[in-house]
Design an enzyme around this catalytic site. Structure first.
Site, short mmCIF file in Angstrom:
data_model
loop_
_atom_site.label_atom_id
_atom_site.label_comp_id
_atom_site.label_asym_id
_atom_site.label_seq_id
_atom_site.Cartn_x
_atom_site.Cartn_y
_atom_site.Cartn_z
N ASP A 147 0.83 -1.21 0.00
CA ASP A 147 0.00 0.00 0.00
C ASP A 147 0.86 1.25 0.00
O ASP A 147 1.95 1.24 -0.58
CB ASP A 147 -0.94 -0.06 1.22
CG ASP A 147 -2.26 0.62 0.95
OD1 ASP A 147 -2.27 1.86 0.80
OD2 ASP A 147 -3.29 -0.07 0.87
N HIS A 188 -3.66 5.07 4.27
CA HIS A 188 -4.40 3.87 3.90
C HIS A 188 -3.72 2.60 4.41
O HIS A 188 -4.35 1.73 5.03
CB HIS A 188 -4.52 3.86 2.38
CG HIS A 188 -5.53 2.92 1.85
ND1 HIS A 188 -5.19 1.77 1.18
CD2 HIS A 188 -6.87 2.94 1.91
CE1 HIS A 188 -6.29 1.13 0.82
NE2 HIS A 188 -7.32 1.82 1.25
N SER A 362 -11.29 -1.79 0.28
CA SER A 362 -9.96 -1.64 0.87
C SER A 362 -9.91 -2.15 2.29
O SER A 362 -8.86 -2.58 2.76
CB SER A 362 -9.59 -0.16 0.93
OG SER A 362 -9.38 0.33 -0.33
#
Ligand SMILES: *[C@@H]1O[C@H](CO)[C@@H](O)[C@H](O)[C@H]1NC(C)=O
Ligand SMILES: *[C@@H]1O[C@H](CO)[C@@H](O)[C@H](O)[C@H]1NC(C)=O
Ligand SMILES: [Ca+2]
Ligand SMILES: [Ca+2]
Ligand SMILES: [Ca+2]
Ligand SMILES: [Ca+2]
Length: 608
Positions: A147, A188, A362
């Site tokens: 990520d 994230h 996600s």
């Protein structure tokens, strides 16, 4: 005899044996009529016992060990017949282990936000607490999040952080810490990592699903994402990392058809053939957030790869979230956030903080990665395909709402939105312990349309009678993945729908209408994939239908259709379940070793 064979099959994966319960042991207690040392010695010699001494000092009860008897035997030994006849022996008892079920002493973590982690609570059906209470918390399993980085000193991640599972592919250094820009917060990866392995009982945030797993990160999304960067990330330290969790892919605009490049395809192949000592790296993939754009995850070559577990989302209300995209390649579902002010996922955030705002598919991929980490702890010998078999079996429609549930040819509910449904952690670890590895993968390939192009007007239907390579070494009895490799051209690609129907009548929407895809670019050998026929027998008549649901004057041409059937010649779903005896660890020490172990009768797969 049969029992013994069953025992061997089923105990093949057992690696902790610490005490005997429920079986006869090699210990006897014998009461003798004579107390003299000589008579005790004589009896010992006669029956091949080793005298372990008196049980009570003032008695004639002796503990005798039998060397010739294997430690655990299913039947009282023949010896007992002879002992019964011996006049010097007044009484005896071969000691058998007794089932002492440990009282369920599991206490939930005390972390301040744990009670807000609704997705972990028992009322929401992932059954994660049950898996924890059986001792599975991810010990010995390494997960890496591919990520935008990971805040490795985060107080809720630092203790589980694994530098060997981490790298920075963007800046080419070992430190995956996210870099923040004014306009872009790279949070994230840190959020996803927290879902998997944030620390339990440390007074910080909540807990990860696999709170004793090791967590690392490959920082690779914060820069130019090239084929090279992806490939290097997917094979990074593949003998150390067990699970790669990816929540990225081609743009979810609903107009893109894109997959892994040459190097990344190689990386996937090397991952599943060489990673984890040859058992295969586990690649977990978010199915995509293009729902609102009418996207279909079969146009995403990462989600629809046979090497990845595509994970979809549902909400706390068990409805399909607006961002979720359907496809026949979806395998399973985990919870994620709902829109607006409704509940989202509580996890770690950058700058040492916590968030309750994590959402999207996600958030579903890391949750599945954490649950699968529990299964790898339960059975570290699972191959990448075993994991997919188990995920199919441990996913349930539960109360997930959609009009799209279908019963496939082997009686399983399956949906384009949810795959096989909500992933059940307790079920997954239970099956993982008992699972016998599937045979090596076979592929049976057929050219259906090769050198006679077909015009696509409003409806094109192609049927063929599949022999599934019956007379060759690639015969497939039980399907895993099915790919329809298509080359076609159409005036407006997004107006096409493609459906593949198996001989059992299971329909797979290989392509749904994508309103935003106005392209006239061709599908060029694109592999549409379905997991919906898992375990079906592929022999018989298949039908592929292509429909133009847009302007009827727009024409197209199908130039090539090849079908790839993957699976084995075993009748996997017909494996008989037998009651048999296995060891089971009921309680573990912090280092993962077994503290208390049970022998239990349980259901087990056999080859008979
Ligand atoms: C967390 O703390 C509680 C209460 O002290 C304890 O019972 C529990 O076993 C702990 N859990 C973990 C995972 O350490
Ligand atoms: C398909 O092929 C098999 C084997 O050749 C045959 O037995 C069967 O009748 C065929 N089915 C159809 C519908 O043609
Ligand atoms: Ca760095
Ligand atoms: Ca915590
Ligand atoms: Ca997508
Ligand atoms: Ca996949």
């Amino acid at each position: 005899m049969m029992r013994k064979i069953l025992f061997i099959l089923c105990s093949a994966y057992i690696y902790n044996i610490c005490s005997t319960t429920g079986v006869y042991t090699n210990s006897w207690v014998v009461e003798l009529a004579e107390r003299s040392t000589e008579s005790v010695e004589r009896i010992s010699r006669k029956y091949g016992f080793t005298n372990m001494g008196k049980i009570f000092a003032d008695s004639n009860y002796y503990h005798m060990k039998q060397r010739a008897v294997s430690k655990q035997s299913f039947q009282t030994h023949l010896h007992n017949v002879r002992l019964r006849k011996d006049p010097v022996i007044l009484w005896f008892a071969q000691q058998s282990g007794k089932t002492r079920k440990k009282r369920n002493s599991f206490t939930p973590p005390t972390d301040p936000l744990f009670h807000q982690q609704w997705h972990l609570s028992e009322s929401f059906g992932h059954n994660i607490v049950v898996a924890w209470s059986r001792g599975y918390t991810g010990k010995g399993v390494v997960v890496s999040v591919l990520d935008d980085g990971l805040e490795k000193n985060h107080p809720d991640l630092a203790a589980n952080y694994d530098p060997a599972a981490s790298y920075d592919m963007n800046d080419i250094d070992p430190n995956p810490d996210p870099q923040h820009a004014l306009y872009k917060k790279n949070r994230h990866g840190t959020r996803c990592a927290g879902q998997i392995a944030s620390v339990a009982n440390n007074s910080v945030c909540g807990v990860g699903v696999a709170y004793h797993a090791k967590i690392g990160a490959i920082r690779m999304l914060d820069g130019h994402v090239t084929d090279l960067v992806e490939a290097k990330s997917l094979i990074f330290n593949q003998q150390h990392i067990d699970i790669y969790s990816s929540s990225w892919g081609p743009p979810d605009t609903g107009a893109v058809v894109e997959g892994p490049g040459f190097l990344s395809q190689e990386a996937f192949l090397r991952g599943v053939t060489q990673g984890r000592g040859g058992l295969g790296s586990i690649f977990i993939w978010a199915s995509g957030n293009g729902g609102a754009n009418g996207d279909d995850c079969n146009c995403d070559g990462y989600a629809n790869s046979i090497y990845t577990v595509a994970v979809s989302s549902t909400t706390d209300r068990a409805v399909v979230p607006s961002y979720s995209e359907p496809c026949a390649a979806a395998l399973t579902t985990t919870y994620s956030g709902d829109q607006g002010k409704r509940r989202k996922i509580v996890t770690t955030d950058v700058h040492g903080s916590c968030t309750s705002e994590h959402t999207g598919t996600s958030a579903s991929a890391p949750l599945a990665a954490g649950i699968i980490a529990l299964a790898l702890e339960a059975n570290p010998t699972l191959t990448w395909r075993d994991v997919q078999h188990l995920v199919v079996r441990a996913s349930r429609p539960a109360n997930l709402k959609t009009e799209d549930w279908t019963i496939n040819g082997v009686g399983r509910y399956v949906s384009h939105y949810y795959g096989y449904g909500l992933l059940n952690a307790a079920k997954l670890v239970g099956l993982a312990r008992k699972w016998r590895a599937v045979k090596s993968q076979r592929m049976c390939q057929h050219e259906i349309i090769q050198d006679r192009p077909l015009i696509i007007s409003s409806h094109l239907s192609i049927s063929w009678n599949e022999t599934a390579c019956r007379w060759g070494s690639n015969h497939i009895r039980s399907l895993e993945h099915v790919q329809a490799q298509l080359s076609l051209l159409h005036k407006r690609r997004g107006d096409l729908t493609i459906t593949l129907t198996s001989p059992s009548g299971t329909p797979s929407n290989l392509l749904s209408r994508r309103h935003f895809d106005r392209s006239s670019a061709r599908f060029s050998g694109w592999n549409f994939m379905t997991t919906r026929c898992w375990d079906e027998d592929p022999t018989g008549v298949w039908t592929l239908e292509i429909r133009n649901v847009g302007h009827p004057h727009n024409l197209g041409m199908l130039t090539h259709l090849r079908i790839n059937l993957y699976g084995t010649d075993e009748h996997v779903n017909g494996r008989r379940m037998e009651r048999t005896m296995i060891h089971q660890c009921s309680d573990r020490n912090l280092d993962g070793s077994c503290r208390e172990c049970l022998f239990v009768f349980t259901l087990c797969y056999t080859t008979f």
